[in-house]
Write an enzyme that holds these catalytic residues in place. Structure first.
Site, mmCIF file in Angstrom:
data_model
loop_
_atom_site.group_PDB
_atom_site.id
_atom_site.type_symbol
_atom_site.label_atom_id
_atom_site.label_comp_id
_atom_site.label_asym_id
_atom_site.label_seq_id
_atom_site.Cartn_x
_atom_site.Cartn_y
_atom_site.Cartn_z
ATOM 1 N N CYS A 225 0.821 -1.219 0.000
ATOM 2 C CA CYS A 225 0.000 0.000 0.000
ATOM 3 C C CYS A 225 0.849 1.261 0.000
ATOM 4 C CB CYS A 225 -0.961 -0.013 1.180
ATOM 5 S SG CYS A 225 -0.157 0.094 2.786
ATOM 6 N N HIS A 267 -1.804 1.419 6.957
ATOM 7 C CA HIS A 267 -2.193 1.650 5.565
ATOM 8 C C HIS A 267 -1.748 3.049 5.135
ATOM 9 C CE1 HIS A 267 -4.195 0.665 1.924
ATOM 10 N NE2 HIS A 267 -5.219 1.482 2.066
ATOM 11 N N ASP A 282 -7.582 5.784 -3.148
ATOM 12 C CA ASP A 282 -6.806 4.649 -2.626
ATOM 13 C C ASP A 282 -6.573 3.673 -3.766
ATOM 14 O OD1 ASP A 282 -5.748 2.399 -1.426
ATOM 15 O OD2 ASP A 282 -7.010 2.512 0.346
#
Length: 661
Positions: A225, A267, A282
């Site tokens: 991520c 994250h 995202d």
């Protein structure tokens, strides 16, 4: 002047580009890090924690966001010469063939777009009041700005097909060929990353920092991520769009309902500045998903996480700085932990709201109730502890209602799935049920599938105007009659299921007798004993091959312990859809008795009833075949028909059994 003479002396076939800027003195001016605290945090590797197998972004490349500004020279590349004078002025000279593309010109034009204000301040503006959206969600849009996704169709196709041939600069340049606004530039970058970069579970688990470098991401096309977020930010900056990496907590892979968050962030995502406001994206979650069982990544594009409305984004993203929630009022960490988690598919499938709004439900008198409101008619299903049992799910035009009866006390996992416009059911909600009481009188048949009761879906499948619109039918004598209109060309099949143990498919249908009158179908039901039964309804288009399709079922309940109805007579293939049986309806006849028969049959020349002897039936003025038959000396009785008077071949259409003497 000397420099000018030297340059002119190079060659008349060469083109010269000169760029001059004031170099910062060693003292007396702010460094990039001092001017931009967030940049300092990145460059110092401030997001170094590891949580849920995913690492925070750590700056691993040089301070200049232009990657490989001066690359290894080869015959086709220009020569770059840089020098400084005593006043700190930098002079950069690029010498290349006349017909070649000036590379520095391209880079300087991009850099100019990032300069910001007239003083050259490149620090992105921090989010403020005009960036905030109202909380809770006002149902206006899934996006934080007005978008027509159809406008991106050509751009999406183009961006998804661009290949990374060498460095990041060239990739961004290729992507921007079809992107003419900042929104389109961000969209092209988003689409490329979501369709080309795979989530690297191994790198996250092994803490491989190489997985974060843009150069290595382009080479392996894998990262985690933080690599996604860092790559997205780098590409946006190269495209001249302000972008920030935002670390925080997430309800992603490995999240458990009701989980608390503390310590390391797990994250990272991005905020991008478009049309005077900050917006959230995202790309990690936009690219695909990780299977919770196999821990393998699958590319599965998810539009939801592109410019998501902040009031929806906060459901599974909690930033380290509350300002990046872009909400008014902002949510606390405790609220984030306790708020109901609606998965992205909840909104992708057109859901609007669900009740209760907390992830943990305590049963009342052994029952928990969940309702969902949707934009349009939607198919749902549920699982309690991994099985489609112990619940009544009824469809509504704009949602559904589910009543669940956990079979034991304790904690139970409830999952709700929705189908939407696709052929696949997707998980949209998860609840934890706390049950401290079990109502033993509400034990539902294991074969009671979903949905229960007629609905918009049964109308869509050709079943309309049901005599019983409610999903539950109560009968005191163990018998009931259900009727509904049937669309032309539709065949209906029904079966009865209890919890008596294994019975044959034929037996399941023998407690139901179907009657057809024009476009009306009637189901006569006789229960073999007291209890709860699932009455399943199937349909099939008459002219199409294939199996019958399950549409819905009723829950038929009878508390009368004296009920003991026999099966209906067995019917054969020649029993027509429009035939009607008035008597005898019991499939078991008494011995040594004369039994009356009355049927309505279409297109039949003669009708016989055969026991030990044969008795003909006669056609009356109302169109019914009538007569009687003796059951003496026989164990079975058949009804036979002759369709053509010129033939002598009779077909069996009904079969009865005779009680033993």
């Amino acid at each position: 002047m000397e420099l000018k003479k030297d340059i002119n002396a190079v060659s008349i076939d060469m083109l010269l580009i000169v760029h001059s800027e004031k170099r910062r003195a060693a003292q007396g001016t702010l460094s990039d890090q001092q001017a931009n605290p967030s940049s300092l945090l990145q460059r110092r590797g401030g997001f170094q924690g590891v949580g849920n197998g995913v690492r925070r972004w750590q700056k691993l490349e040089g301070n200049d966001f232009h990657e490989n500004l001066v690359e290894k020279q080869h015959p086709q590349q220009p020569q770059v010469i840089t020098s400084y004078n005593s006043q700190g002025t930098q002079l950069t000279v690029e010498v290349h063939p006349r017909d070649a593309m000036p590379q520095l010109l391209k880079k300087f034009s991009l850099a100019k777009r990032l300069q910001g204000d007239k003083n050259g301040n490149t620090r992105p503006r921090q989010p403020g009041g005009k960036d905030a959206h109202a909380y809770p969600w006002d149902r206006s849009s899934l996006k934080s700005m007005s978008l027509d996704l159809q406008q991106f169709e050509k751009l999406d196709i183009y961006a998804s097909q661009v290949t990374a041939k060498s460095g990041l600069d060239e990739l961004v340049s290729d992507l921007l060929q079809e992107a003419h606004t900042d929104l389109e530039r961000v969209r092209a970058i988003w689409i490329w990353i979501c369709h080309h970069i795979e989530y690297d579970i191994a790198a996250a688990q092994e803490k491989d920092r190489q997985a974060f470098k843009p150069t290595d991401i382009l080479r392996t096309q894998k990262t985690n991520c933080d690599g996604y977020a860092g790559l997205f930010e780098r590409m946006c900056r190269l495209a001249g769009v302000q972008c920030m990496t935002v670390p925080g907590y997430s309800k992603g892979f490995g999240y458990q309902t009701g989980q608390s968050f503390s310590g390391e962030f797990d994250h990272a995502w991005n905020a991008v500045y478009l049309e005077g406001r900050w917006h959230l994206v995202d790309s990690t979650w936009g690219s695909g998903l990780v299977d919770t069982i196999t821990s393998k990544f699958t590319f599965l594009y998810n539009e939801f996480y592109f410019l998501t409305h902040p009031a929806l984004f906060i459901e599974d993203h909690f930033p380290d700085n509350k300002n990046w929630q872009l909400l008014k009022p902002p949510q606390s960490l405790r609220q984030f932990e306790n708020n109901m988690y609606h998965k992205s598919e909840f909104y992708n499938k057109g859901m609007l709201s669900a009740h209760p709004e907390t992830s943990m439900i305590r049963t009342v008198n052994g029952k928990a109730t969940v309702t969902i409101e949707s934009c349009a008619p939607t198919l749902f299903m549920f699982m309690l502890n991994g099985k489609q049992e112990h619940g009544l799910l009824s469809l509504r035009k704009n949602g559904m209602k589910l009543e669940v009866y956990p079979p034991t006390m304790g904690t139970h996992k409830l999952q709700i799935f929705a189908k939407g416009n696709s052929d696949i059911y997707s998980s949209v909600l998860e609840y934890t049920l706390k049950c401290n009481y079990v109502d033993m009188g509400v034990q539902l048949p294991a074969e009671l599938h979903q949905p229960v009761g007629p609905s918009w879906f049964s109308e869509q499948m050709g079943i309309m105007k049901p005599s019983h619109p409610d999903p539950i039918i109560h009968t005191s004598d163990g018998r009931c009659s259900i009727s509904f209109s049937v669309e032309e060309g539709i065949n209906v099949l029904a079966s009865l299921h209890g919890d008596d143990g294994p019975i044959t498919e034929e037996t399941q249908r023998r407690y139901i007798f179907q009657l057809h009158r024009e476009k009306q179908t009637e189901l006569k039901v006789q229960l073999p004993h007291a209890g709860k039964f699932a009455l399943k309804i199937f349909v099939k288009k008459r002219q199409e091959p294939g199996n019958y399709i399950f549409v819905f079922n009723y829950l038929v309940c009878c508390a009368n312990t004296k009920v003991n109805w026999p099966m209906f007579p067995e019917s054969f293939g020649n029993w027509g859809q429009d035939n009607e049986l008035l008597e005898p309806l019991s499939g078991v006849l008494p011995a040594n008795r004369n039994v009356p028969f009355k049927l309505k049959l279409h297109g039949i020349a003669k009708v016989l009833v055969k026991g030990q002897d044969t008795w003909p039936l006669t056609l009356n003025h109302e169109g019914y075949w009538e007569g009687s038959c003796s059951t003496a000396g026989c164990q079975e009785v058949y009804v036979m028909v002759l369709e053509n008077a010129n033939h002598n071949f009779y077909s069996y259409i009904l079969k009865y059994k005779v009680n033993a003497q």
